[in-house]
Design a protein around this motif. Structure first.
Motif, PDB file in Angstrom:
ATOM      1  N   GLY A   1     -24.432 -41.576-110.005  1.00  0.00           N
ATOM      2  CA  GLY A   1     -24.119 -40.685-108.901  1.00  0.00           C
ATOM      3  C   GLY A   1     -25.308 -39.818-108.531  1.00  0.00           C
ATOM      4  O   GLY A   1     -26.108 -39.445-109.386  1.00  0.00           O
ATOM      5  N   ARG A   2     -25.402 -39.497-107.241  1.00  0.00           N
ATOM      6  CA  ARG A   2     -26.511 -38.664-106.761  1.00  0.00           C
ATOM      7  C   ARG A   2     -26.047 -37.757-105.631  1.00  0.00           C
ATOM      8  O   ARG A   2     -25.405 -38.203-104.683  1.00  0.00           O
ATOM      9  CB  ARG A   2     -27.667 -39.523-106.279  1.00  0.00           C
ATOM     10  CG  ARG A   2     -28.797 -38.704-105.628  1.00  0.00           C
ATOM     11  CD  ARG A   2     -30.043 -39.513-105.407  1.00  0.00           C
ATOM     12  NE  ARG A   2     -30.789 -39.503-106.673  1.00  0.00           N
ATOM     13  CZ  ARG A   2     -31.945 -40.125-106.859  1.00  0.00           C
ATOM     14  NH1 ARG A   2     -32.494 -40.827-105.881  1.00  0.00           N
ATOM     15  NH2 ARG A   2     -32.555 -40.057-108.025  1.00  0.00           N
ATOM     16  N   ILE A   3     -26.422 -36.483-105.753  1.00  0.00           N
ATOM     17  CA  ILE A   3     -26.254 -35.509-104.670  1.00  0.00           C
ATOM     18  C   ILE A   3     -27.650 -35.232-104.128  1.00  0.00           C
ATOM     19  O   ILE A   3     -28.521 -34.769-104.883  1.00  0.00           O
ATOM     20  CB  ILE A   3     -25.638 -34.192-105.175  1.00  0.00           C
ATOM     21  CG1 ILE A   3     -24.281 -34.448-105.820  1.00  0.00           C
ATOM     22  CG2 ILE A   3     -25.506 -33.194-104.028  1.00  0.00           C
ATOM     23  CD1 ILE A   3     -23.687 -33.206-106.478  1.00  0.00           C
ATOM     24  N   PRO A   4     -27.915 -35.507-102.853  1.00  0.00           N
ATOM     25  CA  PRO A   4     -29.242 -35.235-102.296  1.00  0.00           C
ATOM     26  C   PRO A   4     -29.575 -33.732-102.333  1.00  0.00           C
ATOM     27  O   PRO A   4     -28.686 -32.884-102.325  1.00  0.00           O
ATOM     28  CB  PRO A   4     -29.130 -35.718-100.842  1.00  0.00           C
ATOM     29  CG  PRO A   4     -28.003 -36.698-100.856  1.00  0.00           C
ATOM     30  CD  PRO A   4     -27.047 -36.183-101.890  1.00  0.00           C
ATOM     31  N   ALA A   5     -30.855 -33.444-102.374  1.00  0.00           N
ATOM     32  CA  ALA A   5     -31.344 -32.063-102.429  1.00  0.00           C
ATOM     33  C   ALA A   5     -31.119 -31.338-101.106  1.00  0.00           C
ATOM     34  O   ALA A   5     -30.883 -31.954-100.062  1.00  0.00           O
ATOM     35  CB  ALA A   5     -32.838 -32.060-102.767  1.00  0.00           C
ATOM     36  N   HIS A   6     -31.205 -30.026-101.180  1.00  0.00           N
ATOM     37  CA  HIS A   6     -31.196 -29.115-100.022  1.00  0.00           C
ATOM     38  C   HIS A   6     -29.931 -29.169 -99.177  1.00  0.00           C
ATOM     39  O   HIS A   6     -29.988 -29.194 -97.954  1.00  0.00           O
ATOM     40  CB  HIS A   6     -32.424 -29.344 -99.140  1.00  0.00           C
ATOM     41  CG  HIS A   6     -33.704 -29.137 -99.864  1.00  0.00           C
ATOM     42  ND1 HIS A   6     -34.098 -27.924-100.375  1.00  0.00           N
ATOM     43  CD2 HIS A   6     -34.685 -30.008-100.189  1.00  0.00           C
ATOM     44  CE1 HIS A   6     -35.272 -28.048-100.975  1.00  0.00           C
ATOM     45  NE2 HIS A   6     -35.651 -29.311-100.880  1.00  0.00           N
ATOM     46  N   GLN A   7     -28.778 -29.144 -99.833  1.00  0.00           N
ATOM     47  CA  GLN A   7     -27.518 -29.010 -99.105  1.00  0.00           C
ATOM     48  C   GLN A   7     -27.006 -27.596 -99.385  1.00  0.00           C
ATOM     49  O   GLN A   7     -26.711 -27.262-100.522  1.00  0.00           O
ATOM     50  CB  GLN A   7     -26.499 -30.036 -99.581  1.00  0.00           C
ATOM     51  CG  GLN A   7     -26.910 -31.463 -99.273  1.00  0.00           C
ATOM     52  CD  GLN A   7     -25.828 -32.418 -99.692  1.00  0.00           C
ATOM     53  OE1 GLN A   7     -24.746 -32.432 -99.130  1.00  0.00           O
ATOM     54  NE2 GLN A   7     -26.132 -33.226-100.706  1.00  0.00           N
TER      55      GLN A   7
END
Length: 159
Positions: A136-142
């Motif tokens: 799983g991955r959450i992209p940066a800068h949210q």
């Protein structure tokens, strides 16, 4: 035969048939389980994505008449779009996704929208157990409010 398993994934969440022959199984029963993806605290100021992984366990019992594959698909979750999966907290959304490879390049889904599933070889024995890793991955800068974000993804096992 297709079996679906509902998973509720805690805070930042957690497979589509592939082209080989399905296992023909007589009196089979399969189950899937996972602890879910848990990303932990997300820092919107970090320049790096937030990654996590979870083991998906497949267990089957029965009599196999033919060797083939067991296929594992993942639903899109609450966003209804695999390429655009979202973790939710009230009205807030946090983009994330689930991949079948550690390079985070192959979206794990149900074969739609450019996604693929995971296919495992079936051994033809009375019992079958296998594990596969979900990345799983959450992209940066949210930039979202603090709190627990969740999504529900269904695992479908086809044999």
């Amino acid at each position: 035969m297709t079996r679906k398993f509902l998973m509720i994934l805690a805070f930042c969440a957690v497979m589509a048939p592939v082209g080989s022959a399905r296992a023909l199984c007589v009196l089979c029963s399969c189950s899937a389980s996972t602890p879910g993806l848990a990303f932990g605290p997300y820092d919107p100021t970090s320049n790096s994505p937030r990654d996590s992984n979870a083991t998906v366990s497949i267990n089957c019992t029965g009599v196999a008449a033919l060797l083939g594959t067991i296929d594992i698909a993942l639903s899109p979750g609450g966003s209804n779009s695999i390429p655009n999966r979202r973790l939710i907290q009230g009205a807030d959304r946090l983009t994330y996704n689930i991949y079948s490879d550690s390079n985070y390049t192959t979206l794990w889904g149900d074969g739609s929208g450019g996604t693929t599933g995971v296919s495992l070889p079936f051994n033809g024995l009375l019992t079958y157990a296998a594990t596969v890793t979900a990345y799983g991955r959450i992209p940066a800068h949210q930039y979202v409010r603090a709190g627990a974000y969740t999504d529900t993804v269904t695992i479908t096992v086809t044999y």
